[in-house]
Design a protein around this motif. Structure first.
Motif, PDB file in Angstrom:
ATOM      1  N   VAL A 153       0.866  -1.181   0.000  1.00 50.40           N
ATOM      2  CA  VAL A 153       0.000   0.000   0.000  1.00 50.40           C
ATOM      3  C   VAL A 153       0.900   1.227   0.000  1.00 50.40           C
ATOM      4  CG1 VAL A 153      -1.864   1.229   1.159  1.00 50.40           C
ATOM      5  CG2 VAL A 153      -1.735  -1.263   1.336  1.00 50.40           C
ATOM      6  N   THR A 154       0.632   2.168  -0.901  1.00 44.07           N
ATOM      7  CA  THR A 154       1.483   3.350  -1.000  1.00 44.07           C
ATOM      8  C   THR A 154       0.910   4.509  -0.204  1.00 44.07           C
ATOM      9  OG1 THR A 154       0.375   4.251  -2.965  1.00 44.07           O
ATOM     10  CG2 THR A 154       2.152   2.647  -3.320  1.00 44.07           C
ATOM     11  N   THR A 155       1.800   5.391   0.218  1.00 45.29           N
ATOM     12  CA  THR A 155       1.384   6.588   0.957  1.00 45.29           C
ATOM     13  C   THR A 155       0.450   7.444   0.111  1.00 45.29           C
ATOM     14  OG1 THR A 155       3.471   6.598   2.172  1.00 45.29           O
ATOM     15  CG2 THR A 155       2.215   8.652   2.132  1.00 45.29           C
ATOM     16  N   HIS A 156       0.798   7.649  -1.147  1.00 46.26           N
ATOM     17  CA  HIS A 156      -0.007   8.489  -2.043  1.00 46.26           C
ATOM     18  C   HIS A 156      -1.429   7.955  -2.167  1.00 46.26           C
ATOM     19  CE1 HIS A 156      -1.090  11.029  -5.437  1.00 46.26           C
ATOM     20  NE2 HIS A 156      -1.489   9.939  -6.087  1.00 46.26           N
ATOM     21  N   GLU A 157      -1.561   6.636  -2.231  1.00 38.76           N
ATOM     22  CA  GLU A 157      -2.874   6.009  -2.384  1.00 38.76           C
ATOM     23  C   GLU A 157      -3.785   6.323  -1.196  1.00 38.76           C
ATOM     24  OE1 GLU A 157      -4.652   1.456  -2.937  1.00 38.76           O
ATOM     25  OE2 GLU A 157      -2.511   1.804  -2.653  1.00 38.76           O
ATOM     26  N   VAL A 158      -3.262   6.176   0.007  1.00 38.09           N
ATOM     27  CA  VAL A 158      -4.085   6.413   1.199  1.00 38.09           C
ATOM     28  C   VAL A 158      -4.363   7.907   1.372  1.00 38.09           C
ATOM     29  CG1 VAL A 158      -4.375   5.860   3.627  1.00 38.09           C
ATOM     30  CG2 VAL A 158      -2.911   4.426   2.222  1.00 38.09           C
TER      31      VAL A 158
END
Length: 295
Positions: A153-158
């Motif tokens: 899970v990427t930071t940008h996604e969340v």
């Protein structure tokens, strides 16, 4: 809820907390919910896994002359009793939704939990019940295990997801293992909930309890005349907190009575938060409690 600090051994100069809030920790199994709670309460970390059924903690504060009570409900990641989980949604005032950055399914579960909380909160209120009028619930989505090298899970996604939500939903990446951003997580949560930032772990003096004796939390309150001239550092030095030992979770009946009082006060006589549906929830919760006692 029994909020009398005197009866539980915590003494606040005969002053009872007026500001009582419940923090609910939710998420899949093995994502580190209990580790975050342990860091928050005592700054400790245990590198072993013990499944949580349900743990209840209480922390009391004196901040700028006022007493605050924070009840923390650490829930199971397996959700064995749906009625109990729903009750935790109803009675919670602010939430931390934890997922592991190495397991995408735990992030997807955190998103589902947010949607369920908002739906339950909306159904128990008297306002419009549609997706355009969902209530604002103070909530932090916590990406735990940020110290690992392989992330699914990427930071940008969340961050993009939280940006699409209301202003009460924020994202903080943490590591319970390395104690990274734990203070920031709770600082941001209390800030978005409108609570004093001094409730965060590193923003108040910790008063420890002594076994077998009551803990006296001093009331070092500056006078109104001098309060405005105090520096921020000095004001923080007047904030104190203590973890109440051996606290018991309020009974299911107490929680349900509290919800009945809330719905009666708001005049809500329909929807899932109505007295009739709360009575139905009472039956389910009692059945779950019986099942627990038989195991």
């Amino acid at each position: 809820m029994n909020s009398s600090p005197v009866s539980s051994g915590i003494i606040f100069d005969d002053e009872t907390p007026k500001n009582c809030h419940r923090l609910v920790i939710l998420g899949s199994a093995r994502v580190g919910k209990t580790s975050l709670v342990t860091r928050f309460l005592g700054g400790q970390f245990e590198d072993c896994y013990t499944p949580t059924i349900e743990d209840f903690h209480r922390k009391l504060y004196r901040i700028r002359g006022e007493v605050y009570q924070l009840d923390i409900l650490d829930t199971s990641g397996n959700h064995p009793f749906p009625a109990m989980r729903r009750l935790s949604f109803l009675t919670g005032d602010l939430f931390v939704l934890v997922f592991s950055m190495e397991l995408r399914e735990t992030y997807e579960e955190a998103i589902r939990l947010r949607e369920q909380i908002l739906e339950v909160k909306a159904s128990s209120s008297t306002g419009p019940r549609n997706k355009k009028h969902l209530p604002k619930v103070p909530m932090v989505i916590a990406g735990n295990k940020s110290d690992i090298s392989t992330k699914s899970v990427t930071t940008h996604e969340v961050e993009a997801f939280c940006a699409s939500q209301d202003s009460a939903c924020i994202y903080v990446e943490v590591s319970a293992k390395t104690n990274c951003n734990i203070d920031e997580l709770f600082y941001e949560l209390f800030n978005v909930a409108g609570l004093p930032p001094e409730m965060a772990p590193n923003h108040h003096k910790r008063v420890t309890t002594t076994f077998g004796s009551p803990c006296i939390l001093p009331s070092h309150v500056p006078s109104a005349r001098n309060k405005k001239t105090l520096t921020i550092k000095r004001r923080l030095s007047d904030a104190m907190g203590v973890v109440e030992e051996n606290v018991r979770r309020p009974s299911i009946r107490t929680d349900l009575l509290m919800m009945r009082a809330k719905t009666t006060a708001t005049g809500d006589n329909d929807g899932n938060g109505s007295p009739a549906n709360i009575s139905r929830l009472t039956g389910n919760a009692r059945s779950n409690q019986t099942a627990c006692s038989l195991q």
